[in-house]
Design a protein around this motif. Structure first.
Motif, short mmCIF file in Angstrom:
data_model
loop_
_atom_site.label_atom_id
_atom_site.label_comp_id
_atom_site.label_asym_id
_atom_site.label_seq_id
_atom_site.Cartn_x
_atom_site.Cartn_y
_atom_site.Cartn_z
N LEU A 44 14.41 24.37 50.35
CA LEU A 44 13.22 24.01 51.13
C LEU A 44 12.45 25.24 51.60
O LEU A 44 11.40 25.09 52.23
N ASP A 45 12.96 26.42 51.27
CA ASP A 45 12.31 27.67 51.67
C ASP A 45 12.06 27.69 53.17
O ASP A 45 10.92 27.83 53.64
N VAL A 46 13.14 27.50 53.92
CA VAL A 46 13.05 27.50 55.38
C VAL A 46 13.88 28.65 55.93
O VAL A 46 14.67 29.27 55.21
N ASP A 47 13.69 28.93 57.21
CA ASP A 47 14.38 30.07 57.83
C ASP A 47 15.67 29.67 58.54
O ASP A 47 16.57 30.49 58.69
N THR A 48 15.76 28.44 59.00
CA THR A 48 16.95 28.01 59.74
C THR A 48 17.39 26.63 59.25
O THR A 48 16.58 25.83 58.75
N ALA A 49 18.66 26.37 59.42
CA ALA A 49 19.22 25.04 59.13
C ALA A 49 20.41 24.86 60.05
O ALA A 49 21.19 25.80 60.26
N ALA A 50 20.56 23.67 60.61
CA ALA A 50 21.64 23.45 61.58
C ALA A 50 22.11 22.01 61.55
O ALA A 50 21.34 21.09 61.26
N ILE A 51 23.40 21.85 61.86
CA ILE A 51 24.01 20.53 62.00
C ILE A 51 24.54 20.39 63.42
O ILE A 51 25.26 21.26 63.91
N LEU A 52 24.16 19.32 64.09
CA LEU A 52 24.67 18.99 65.41
C LEU A 52 25.37 17.65 65.31
O LEU A 52 24.78 16.66 64.85
N LEU A 53 26.65 17.59 65.68
CA LEU A 53 27.42 16.35 65.61
C LEU A 53 27.46 15.68 66.97
O LEU A 53 27.44 16.33 68.02
N LEU A 54 27.52 14.35 66.94
CA LEU A 54 27.46 13.56 68.17
C LEU A 54 28.82 13.46 68.85
O LEU A 54 29.81 13.07 68.23
N GLN A 59 27.58 11.17 74.77
CA GLN A 59 26.28 10.96 74.11
C GLN A 59 25.46 12.25 74.10
O GLN A 59 24.30 12.29 74.49
N GLN A 60 26.11 13.30 73.62
CA GLN A 60 25.45 14.58 73.45
C GLN A 60 25.65 15.09 72.03
O GLN A 60 26.68 14.83 71.40
#
Length: 406
Positions: A44-54, A59-60
């Motif tokens: 995607l030619d992006v600068d950042t990528a992140a995964i946040l799990l629930l 509920q955060q």
């Protein structure tokens, strides 16, 4: 025009292959997250990528993996569902695009400090339930296309599968650790008695609720318990631990195993509703001459006395614990335990086989049990009856009364 469309189709195919590559399945969850984030940044030619799990309990969303935003993970960043960019995705359960980040559109100080201009995020699902958010960002203003959204959703699906496998592995490991921590690490030394036990987790079905316990009561009686909580996995292991603790408490105030199981039944029915449990509680007298026992839906133990092969004890079997129905008064049985005799308690994983009535397995067990040292009996039984790859947990407890007086 045709050539441009072919180029576009080739690029789309390359993107799909990059995130569905079969070699990714060989990676564990953490490595797979890192690899997917590296690939999506490139595609995607992006600068950042992140995964946040629930974290479902509070509920955060919790920062779990990142590329270009590693500080977010190191700081253990959390954001409540509904708050900020990632929280909005989790709340709506739909993709969200922010083409021009303005104050207030994000709450993560790391995103603000980096000066990200555009963001795209999608929800992550497993078994129809929201489990997290995947998002990417750029330092320049960027227009994300429908193809970009679909690709990120494909990556989120792949990451969700890895997260589910990771969760299952953690649950299995936690259940096994909990179950083993609740089993006696060392059987008590009782003069005049020889004890041995076995516990084998099921190979296919996973960790279940099989358990055993041995304890000396203040009265001098020896308590022996073996049981099986319905189901498998962490929840069954947790329920098993609570039942084990409750029975120990009731054993301190009850001289009658049937009375202890009656109290335990009330506890299971009220606090562990839906968890059907079988249990056998036996008490060996201080002089070791008698065994007093009560069975709640559990298989009858086997007793072998000198000069005779093993036979199932003629104990009345009352209903299992947790049926929700108040049974008639539970009963106990008392049998003689002569010098040299062997008493064997077990769970159904030892004798039950698919496509075979359980009486066949019970007969095999009775034939194998002979008066002998407890460890020797355990070895003989396991060698004759236990499958190399059991499909159900096996628990067994053996007590041999020595021929010398205590």
């Amino acid at each position: 025009m045709v050539e441009q469309r072919l180029i576009g189709d080739d690029e789309r195919l390359r993107r799909i292959e990059a995130v569905t590559d079969a070699t990714l399945s060989r990676l564990d969850a953490a490595d797979l997250f890192d690899e997917l984030l590296d690939r999506v940044r490139d595609l995607l030619d992006v600068d950042t990528a992140a995964i946040l799990l629930l974290d479902t309990h509070v509920q955060q969303l919790v920062a779990t993996a990142a590329k270009g935003l590693e500080e977010e993970v190191r700081q253990g960043f959390r954001v409540s569902v509904g708050r900020g960019f990632a929280g909005r995705i989790a709340l709506t359960r739909r993709p969200v695009v922010v083409e021009d980040v303005v104050p207030g559109s994000v709450v993560n100080p790391v995103l603000v400090a980096m000066g990200l201009r555009s963001l795209l995020g999608v929800p992550m699902f497993a078994r129809g339930e929201l489990i997290g958010v995947l998002h990417v960002g750029t330092l320049r203003r960027r227009h994300f296309t429908d193809d970009d959204v679909r690709l990120l959703e494909l990556v989120a699906d792949r990451a969700s599968l890895a997260s589910l496998a990771r969760s299952n592995n953690l649950d299995h490991s936690a259940a096994l650790a909990l179950q083993r921590s609740l089993l006696p690490t060392q059987l008590p030394g009782v003069p005049g008695l020889d004890l041995a036990a076995r516990y084998v987790p099921g190979h296919v079905a996973g960790v279940g609720g099989d358990w055993y316990d041995v304890f000396v009561l203040p009265s001098g009686w020896l308590g022996l318990v073996i049981g099986d909580v319905s189901g498998h996995g962490l929840q069954s292991a947790v329920v098993m631990g609570r039942i084990r603790s409750a029975l120990r408490a009731y054993a301190l105030v009850c001289d009658d195993p049937a009375e202890a199981l009656t109290l335990l039944d009330r506890k299971v029915g009220h606090f562990e509703a839906g968890n059907l449990t079988t249990a056998l509680y036996a008490m060996i007298s201080p002089d070791h001459t008698r065994i007093r026992l009560s069975a709640a839906g559990h298989l009858r133990p086997v007793l072998a006395v000198p000069g005779r092969s093993g036979e199932p004890v003629a104990v009345h079997t009352d209903p299992p614990l947790g049926t929700g129905r108040r049974p008639p008064a539970r009963q106990h049985t008392e049998v003689r335990f002569p010098p040299g005799a062997v008493f064997v308690c077990f769970t159904d994983g030892l004798v039950e086989r698919r496509h075979e009535v359980i009486d066949v397995g019970l007969g095999r067990l009775a034939d194998v049990v002979r008066p002998a040292p407890a460890e020797q009996v355990c070895a003989a039984v396991m060698g004759a009856l236990a499958a190399e790859q059991p499909t159900d947990d096996i628990a067994m407890l053996v007590v041999h009364r020595l021929t010398t007086s205590p």
